[in-house]
Design a protein around this motif. Structure first.
Motif, PDB file in Angstrom:
ATOM      1  N   UNK A  76      16.095  11.732  -1.491  1.00 11.31           N
ATOM      2  CA  UNK A  76      17.435  12.337  -1.530  1.00 11.31           C
ATOM      3  C   UNK A  76      18.094  12.386  -0.144  1.00 11.31           C
ATOM      4  N   UNK A  77      17.370  12.773   0.915  1.00 11.53           N
ATOM      5  CA  UNK A  77      18.000  12.744   2.242  1.00 11.53           C
ATOM      6  C   UNK A  77      18.486  11.347   2.626  1.00 11.53           C
ATOM      7  N   UNK A  78      17.691  10.304   2.308  1.00 11.09           N
ATOM      8  CA  UNK A  78      18.116   8.936   2.616  1.00 11.09           C
ATOM      9  C   UNK A  78      19.334   8.548   1.790  1.00 11.09           C
ATOM     10  N   UNK A  79      19.374   9.011   0.545  1.00 10.17           N
ATOM     11  CA  UNK A  79      20.513   8.705  -0.319  1.00 10.17           C
ATOM     12  C   UNK A  79      21.798   9.319   0.232  1.00 10.17           C
ATOM     13  N   UNK A  80      21.672  10.497   0.851  1.00 15.20           N
ATOM     14  CA  UNK A  80      22.840  11.166   1.425  1.00 15.20           C
ATOM     15  C   UNK A  80      23.294  10.503   2.720  1.00 15.20           C
ATOM     16  N   UNK A  81      22.345  10.075   3.534  1.00 13.32           N
ATOM     17  CA  UNK A  81      22.693   9.536   4.849  1.00 13.32           C
ATOM     18  C   UNK A  81      22.912   8.022   4.855  1.00 13.32           C
ATOM     19  N   UNK A  82      22.360   7.320   3.854  1.00 16.79           N
ATOM     20  CA  UNK A  82      22.478   5.861   3.811  1.00 16.79           C
ATOM     21  C   UNK A  82      22.872   5.406   2.398  1.00 16.79           C
ATOM     22  N   UNK A  83      23.936   5.982   1.844  1.00 19.69           N
ATOM     23  CA  UNK A  83      24.282   5.714   0.440  1.00 19.69           C
ATOM     24  C   UNK A  83      24.591   4.254   0.148  1.00 19.69           C
ATOM     25  N   UNK A  84      25.237   3.552   1.078  1.00 14.93           N
ATOM     26  CA  UNK A  84      25.609   2.161   0.830  1.00 14.93           C
ATOM     27  C   UNK A  84      24.369   1.291   0.632  1.00 14.93           C
ATOM     28  N   UNK A  85      23.393   1.447   1.534  1.00 15.17           N
ATOM     29  CA  UNK A  85      22.161   0.665   1.436  1.00 15.17           C
ATOM     30  C   UNK A  85      21.375   1.017   0.179  1.00 15.17           C
ATOM     31  N   UNK A  86      21.217   2.311  -0.061  1.00 16.52           N
ATOM     32  CA  UNK A  86      20.406   2.752  -1.199  1.00 16.52           C
ATOM     33  C   UNK A  86      21.035   2.298  -2.518  1.00 16.52           C
ATOM     34  N   UNK A  87      22.333   2.460  -2.646  1.00 15.53           N
ATOM     35  CA  UNK A  87      23.008   2.027  -3.865  1.00 15.53           C
ATOM     36  C   UNK A  87      22.912   0.518  -4.057  1.00 15.53           C
ATOM     37  N   UNK A  88      22.924  -0.198  -2.949  1.00 11.54           N
ATOM     38  CA  UNK A  88      22.776  -1.647  -3.013  1.00 11.54           C
ATOM     39  C   UNK A  88      21.460  -2.011  -3.690  1.00 11.54           C
ATOM     40  N   UNK A  89      20.365  -1.360  -3.291  1.00 12.56           N
ATOM     41  CA  UNK A  89      19.060  -1.689  -3.848  1.00 12.56           C
ATOM     42  C   UNK A  89      18.899  -1.162  -5.272  1.00 12.56           C
ATOM     43  N   UNK A  90      19.503  -0.041  -5.567  1.00 15.46           N
ATOM     44  CA  UNK A  90      19.499   0.428  -6.959  1.00 15.46           C
ATOM     45  C   UNK A  90      20.168  -0.611  -7.849  1.00 15.46           C
ATOM     46  N   UNK A  91      21.297  -1.126  -7.404  1.00 13.49           N
ATOM     47  CA  UNK A  91      22.016  -2.145  -8.176  1.00 13.49           C
ATOM     48  C   UNK A  91      21.204  -3.437  -8.303  1.00 13.49           C
ATOM     49  N   UNK A  92      20.492  -3.796  -7.222  1.00 13.87           N
ATOM     50  CA  UNK A  92      19.664  -5.004  -7.274  1.00 13.87           C
ATOM     51  C   UNK A  92      18.552  -4.866  -8.310  1.00 13.87           C
TER      52      UNK A  92
END
Length: 219
Positions: free
Chosen positions: A195-211
Motif C-alpha cells: 500500500x505505501x508503494x501504491x501511494x508513492x508510485x501509483x503510475x508504476x504500480x498501476x502499470x504492472x497491475x494492468x500488465x
C-alpha cells in the motif's frame, strides 16, 4: 517502462512458481538465466526490465516482504492473506492459479461430534490464526500446535486428533489414513501490492497491475 527506483517482485517457491511464471512472462518480465538454474544459490534475480528484480522466497515470506516494503509487488495465496491480515497489503487481482483449499482433517475412523459438546481441542496446523477463528465461531477454544510440514503425522503419532492443512487432491490425506471433514476456505493466488508503494508510485504500480490483467486475458 523506465523506473526511477528499484522495484522488487516477490514470488513463492514450489508449485505456485511453475504456475505463475507463464503469467509473469506474458506480463513482459523475463528473469536472467540463473533463475532457471537449479544449481544457482542466488536469491535475487535481474530481469529484462531496468530496475525490476525478482526474489524467490517461501510462500509465507512473500507476503511479509511486500507488507513491510522490502518488495513492492508479490504473489500470495489468499490463505496467507487471511492468516496474517497485513494492513499494508492490497490484493487487486486474483491470478486464478494455485487452486486448493484449507481443510480440517481427522483419522478416517474418528467420529466428529457436535461442536457444542467441545470445551477444548488440540489441532496441528501451519495456520493457527485461521484455525482459532474457525473454532471460535463455533464457541470452541482451540489449542493450535504450529507445524510447518508433515502435518499428517500428528494424528498417527498421538500429537492431536485433528489437523488443518492445505488440500489439493486429497491423496496425501488418504495415504495417511485421514479424511477431509470440512473446508475452511478455498484458495487461489493473488497479485499483492504494498500500500505505501501504491501511494508513492501509483503510475508504476498501476502499470504492472494492468500488465498482469492483460496476461490473464491471454492465459
Amino acid at each position: 517502462m523506465q523506473m526511477s527506483e528499484k522495484l522488487v517482485l516477490a514470488l513463492p517457491k514450489g508449485r505456485i512458481l511453475g504456475e505463475v511464471m507463464p503469467l509473469v512472462n506474458k506480463a513482459g518480465i523475463i528473469p536472467e538465466a540463473a533463475f532457471d538454474d537449479p544449481k544457482s544459490r542466488q536469491l535475487e534475480f535481474k530481469t529484462n526490465i531496468d530496475n525490476l528484480t525478482i526474489i524467490r522466497v517461501r510462500a509465507f515470506d512473500a507476503a511479509t516482504f511486500v507488507a513491510f516494503g522490502a518488495a513492492q509487488i508479490g504473489v500470495v495465496g489468499n490463505d496467507v492473506l487471511q492468516e496474517f491480515g497485513y494492513d499494508d497489503l492490497y490484493a487487486p487481482l486474483d491470478l486464478n492459479i494455485g487452486h486448493c483449499r484449507l481443510s480440517l482433517a481427522m483419522p478416517v475412523d474418528a467420529d466428529e461430534v457436535d461442536p457444542k459438546e467441545w470445551s477444548h481441542i488440540r489441532v496441528a496446523t501451519k495456520y493457527p490464526n485461521l484455525t482459532r477463528c474457525y473454532y471460535a465461531s463455533r464457541g470452541v477454544q482451540a489449542e493450535c500446535i504450529k507445524l510447518n510440514g508433515a502435518m499428517e503425522l500428528a494424528p498417527s503419532l498421538g500429537l492431536c486428533n485433528r489437523i488443518v492443512d492445505l488440500v489439493s487432491t486429497g491423496s496425501t490425506l488418504k495415504a495417511n489414513n485421514l479424511k477431509e471433514v470440512e473446508v475452511l476456505t478455498d484458495i487461489t493466488s493473488r497479485l499483492v501490492i504494498s500500500r505505501p508503494a501504491f501511494k508513492t508510485r501509483p503510475k508504476e504500480i498501476n502499470y504492472w497491475i494492468d500488465r498482469f490483467k492483460e496476461a490473464l486475458k491471454d492465459a
